[in-house]
Design a protein around this motif. Structure first.
Motif, PDB file in Angstrom:
ATOM      1  N   ALA A   1      -4.958  24.497  18.662  1.00 44.65           N
ATOM      2  CA  ALA A   1      -5.609  25.784  18.387  1.00 44.65           C
ATOM      3  C   ALA A   1      -6.930  25.904  19.124  1.00 44.65           C
ATOM      4  O   ALA A   1      -7.260  26.964  19.679  1.00 44.65           O
ATOM      5  CB  ALA A   1      -5.824  25.935  16.882  1.00 44.65           C
ATOM      6  N   LEU A   2      -7.711  24.828  19.173  1.00 44.32           N
ATOM      7  CA  LEU A   2      -8.987  24.854  19.891  1.00 44.32           C
ATOM      8  C   LEU A   2      -8.780  25.040  21.386  1.00 44.32           C
ATOM      9  O   LEU A   2      -9.539  25.767  22.042  1.00 44.32           O
ATOM     10  CB  LEU A   2      -9.750  23.551  19.621  1.00 44.32           C
ATOM     11  N   ALA A   3      -7.750  24.382  21.930  1.00 44.84           N
ATOM     12  CA  ALA A   3      -7.455  24.542  23.360  1.00 44.84           C
ATOM     13  C   ALA A   3      -7.096  25.998  23.677  1.00 44.84           C
ATOM     14  O   ALA A   3      -7.544  26.549  24.691  1.00 44.84           O
ATOM     15  CB  ALA A   3      -6.311  23.617  23.764  1.00 44.84           C
ATOM     16  N   ASP A   4      -6.297  26.626  22.801  1.00 43.20           N
ATOM     17  CA  ASP A   4      -5.937  28.032  23.016  1.00 43.20           C
ATOM     18  C   ASP A   4      -7.169  28.941  22.893  1.00 43.20           C
ATOM     19  O   ASP A   4      -7.324  29.910  23.652  1.00 43.20           O
ATOM     20  CB  ASP A   4      -4.876  28.459  22.010  1.00 43.20           C
ATOM     21  N   LEU A   5      -8.035  28.644  21.924  1.00 40.88           N
ATOM     22  CA  LEU A   5      -9.245  29.453  21.731  1.00 40.88           C
ATOM     23  C   LEU A   5     -10.152  29.372  22.955  1.00 40.88           C
ATOM     24  O   LEU A   5     -10.651  30.396  23.448  1.00 40.88           O
ATOM     25  CB  LEU A   5      -9.987  28.971  20.479  1.00 40.88           C
ATOM     26  N   VAL A   6     -10.356  28.170  23.473  1.00 42.48           N
ATOM     27  CA  VAL A   6     -11.207  27.993  24.651  1.00 42.48           C
ATOM     28  C   VAL A   6     -10.613  28.714  25.859  1.00 42.48           C
ATOM     29  O   VAL A   6     -11.317  29.401  26.608  1.00 42.48           O
ATOM     30  CB  VAL A   6     -11.399  26.482  24.957  1.00 42.48           C
ATOM     31  N   ALA A   7      -9.305  28.581  26.054  1.00 38.44           N
ATOM     32  CA  ALA A   7      -8.649  29.229  27.198  1.00 38.44           C
ATOM     33  C   ALA A   7      -8.773  30.746  27.106  1.00 38.44           C
ATOM     34  O   ALA A   7      -8.999  31.427  28.113  1.00 38.44           O
ATOM     35  CB  ALA A   7      -7.180  28.817  27.260  1.00 38.44           C
ATOM     36  N   ALA A   8      -8.631  31.296  25.892  1.00 41.68           N
ATOM     37  CA  ALA A   8      -8.755  32.745  25.726  1.00 41.68           C
ATOM     38  C   ALA A   8     -10.182  33.206  26.000  1.00 41.68           C
ATOM     39  O   ALA A   8     -10.403  34.237  26.652  1.00 41.68           O
ATOM     40  CB  ALA A   8      -8.331  33.141  24.311  1.00 41.68           C
ATOM     41  N   LEU A   9     -11.155  32.453  25.530  1.00 43.02           N
ATOM     42  CA  LEU A   9     -12.556  32.820  25.764  1.00 43.02           C
ATOM     43  C   LEU A   9     -12.930  32.672  27.235  1.00 43.02           C
ATOM     44  O   LEU A   9     -13.726  33.454  27.764  1.00 43.02           O
ATOM     45  CB  LEU A   9     -13.473  31.954  24.896  1.00 43.02           C
ATOM     46  N   GLU A  10     -12.387  31.680  27.910  1.00 45.09           N
ATOM     47  CA  GLU A  10     -12.637  31.535  29.348  1.00 45.09           C
ATOM     48  C   GLU A  10     -12.141  32.753  30.108  1.00 45.09           C
ATOM     49  O   GLU A  10     -12.736  33.164  31.107  1.00 45.09           O
ATOM     50  CB  GLU A  10     -11.946  30.275  29.876  1.00 45.09           C
ATOM     51  N   GLY A  11     -11.026  33.324  29.666  1.00 45.03           N
ATOM     52  CA  GLY A  11     -10.488  34.505  30.333  1.00 45.03           C
ATOM     53  C   GLY A  11     -11.267  35.765  30.064  1.00 45.03           C
ATOM     54  O   GLY A  11     -10.936  36.818  30.600  1.00 45.03           O
ATOM     55  N   PHE A  12     -12.314  35.703  29.246  1.00 45.12           N
ATOM     56  CA  PHE A  12     -13.235  36.782  28.886  1.00 45.12           C
ATOM     57  C   PHE A  12     -12.576  37.809  27.966  1.00 45.12           C
ATOM     58  O   PHE A  12     -11.598  38.461  28.322  1.00 45.12           O
ATOM     59  CB  PHE A  12     -13.786  37.513  30.111  1.00 45.12           C
ATOM     60  N   MET A  13     -13.144  37.923  26.774  1.00 48.67           N
ATOM     61  CA  MET A  13     -12.720  38.904  25.783  1.00 48.67           C
ATOM     62  C   MET A  13     -13.643  40.113  25.849  1.00 48.67           C
ATOM     63  O   MET A  13     -14.867  39.956  25.837  1.00 48.67           O
ATOM     64  CB  MET A  13     -12.779  38.287  24.379  1.00 48.67           C
TER      65      MET A  13
END
Length: 400
Positions: free
Chosen positions: A37-49
């Motif tokens: 879950a943390l890996a997915d959260l970081v990847a999503a935030l890297e892609g800019f929300m």
């Protein structure tokens, strides 16, 4: 300093990422589920929300869980991802929310006394959050002190390089550079064995000189005492020894494999040029008065432009060492794809916080626009050009 995040896959889009599912997995007892879950959260935030996406209150719930993992002894992998999630979220939202996150980071952990890998992750997270939220010198005082303690206490080359980079990043926000005695730190680590440590120390030296804080240069005595004068041994942080060390590194005199250290030699040649362009403050003594310092007429530093680009096609020009350090830090922290996404979409960070616009001597205005904004700008220019052509035609017809 290389980016060492475990998530090297493609960035997740907002459509592929479910914050609700992420929060649920973060509360599971299985460590593997939380790490995923943390890996997915970081990847999503890297892609800019975007603002409407990240305004979802469940992102704050996810961050609360990140702080809980930091405070309750999560695994090394969980702590690493939690620090990155908190820092990248702060880079995205900025402002008062980022300031709250910085205070919470200090409530959870003290940077000194950590294991090397954890300290490296923590200090970079603190530097990233401070970069976006520190508006005054008072805001940066606590982070600067904490990172300086890490520099003074650690012997790990990896942590030292990260700490020096974070420290250099925050130096322009310091209230009183002279009271911090930065050249003692710089002189010590210019002689380090690690190339990354030496380069980080060199960047700190360049930023100090650019801020018009020059290293001490022993002044010769007045002519009356000159014959009795014995010059003292210069200290490592004095200008003569610093210049000598920079010249050695610029020439690559103390390395066996010069090709591997070409980047380091280029960096120190630029620093050598910067020092030569900023000579020591000259002293004059008025008749019957105290000694006065005269600043060089050429100003604090020469204007020089660096071109920075990534493999993804981003390009920006900066004319200050401070801006160059900021961009390099963000590129290393966010990674190539993450930096490209934030550079194109995170205008509050790159334009408002970092001041990268035409007036500040950064990138051309059009380079900082999103693809849709660039298209709209071209359409507006085409419409204006058509109007001008039609106007000229009407004027000619009126004349004849």
């Amino acid at each position: 300093m290389e980016r060492d995040d475990s998530n090297s896959g493609e960035l997740l889009s907002a459509r592929a990422f479910s914050i609700q599912s992420c929060v649920g997995m973060l509360h599971q007892n299985k460590r593997v589920a939380r790490e995923e879950a943390l890996a997915d959260l970081v990847a999503a935030l890297e892609g800019f929300m975007r603002a409407d996406e990240i305004a979802d209150h469940r992102y704050e719930q996810a961050l609360d869980r990140c702080f809980s993992l930091l405070g309750n002894g999560g695994s090394a992998k969980e702590r690493k991802a939690a620090y990155r999630a908190i820092a990248i979220y702060a880079l995205t939202v900025g402002g008062s929310k980022a300031k709250i996150l910085l205070d919470r980071l200090f409530d959870v952990d003290s940077l000194s006394g950590m294991a090397p890998s954890t300290a490296s992750d923590a200090e970079r997270a603190v530097a990233a959050v401070t970069l976006v939220c520190a508006k005054t010198a008072a805001d940066a005082k606590r982070p600067l002190k904490a990172v300086r303690e890490v520099i003074d206490q650690t012997a790990s080359p990896q942590v030292l390089a990260a700490a020096l980079s974070a420290w250099t990043l925050l130096l322009p926000k310091a209230a009183n550079l002279r009271a911090m005695a930065p050249f003692k730190v710089i002189a010590k680590h210019l002689g380090a064995d690690g190339r990354a440590v030496r380069m980080a120390a060199g960047e700190a030296l360049a930023v100090c000189v650019e801020l018009n804080h020059l290293p001490h240069h022993p002044d010769p005595p007045s002519t009356y005492w000159y014959r009795r004068y014995t010059p003292p041994e210069p200290k490592p942080e004095d200008r003569p020894l610093l210049e000598s060390r920079v010249a050695e590194l610029a020439a690559g005199a103390d390395v066996l494999h010069k090709k591997e250290h070409a980047e380091e030699a280029v960096l120190f040649r630029q620093i050598k040029d910067l020092l030569e362009a900023n000579p020591p403050l000259q002293a004059k003594q008025p008749q019957g008065g105290p000694v006065e310092a005269i600043k060089p007429e050429g100003g604090p530093c020469p204007e020089k432009s660096w071109s920075w680009s990534s493999s993804t096609g981003c390009r920006v020009k900066v004319r200050t060492w401070a801006k160059l350090v900021q961009l390099n830090f963000l590129k290393q922290y966010l990674g190539e794809e993450g930096f490209a996404a934030h550079f194109q979409l995170n205008r509050p960070l790159f334009r408002d916080s970092l001041g990268l616009n035409r007036a500040a001597g950064g990138a051309e205005e059009e380079d900082l626009l999103t693809a849709q904004e660039k298209k709209q700008l071209r359409n507006d220019k085409d419409k204006q050009r058509t109007k001008d052509i039609n106007k000229d035609r009407r004027n000619k017809n009126t004349q004849y």
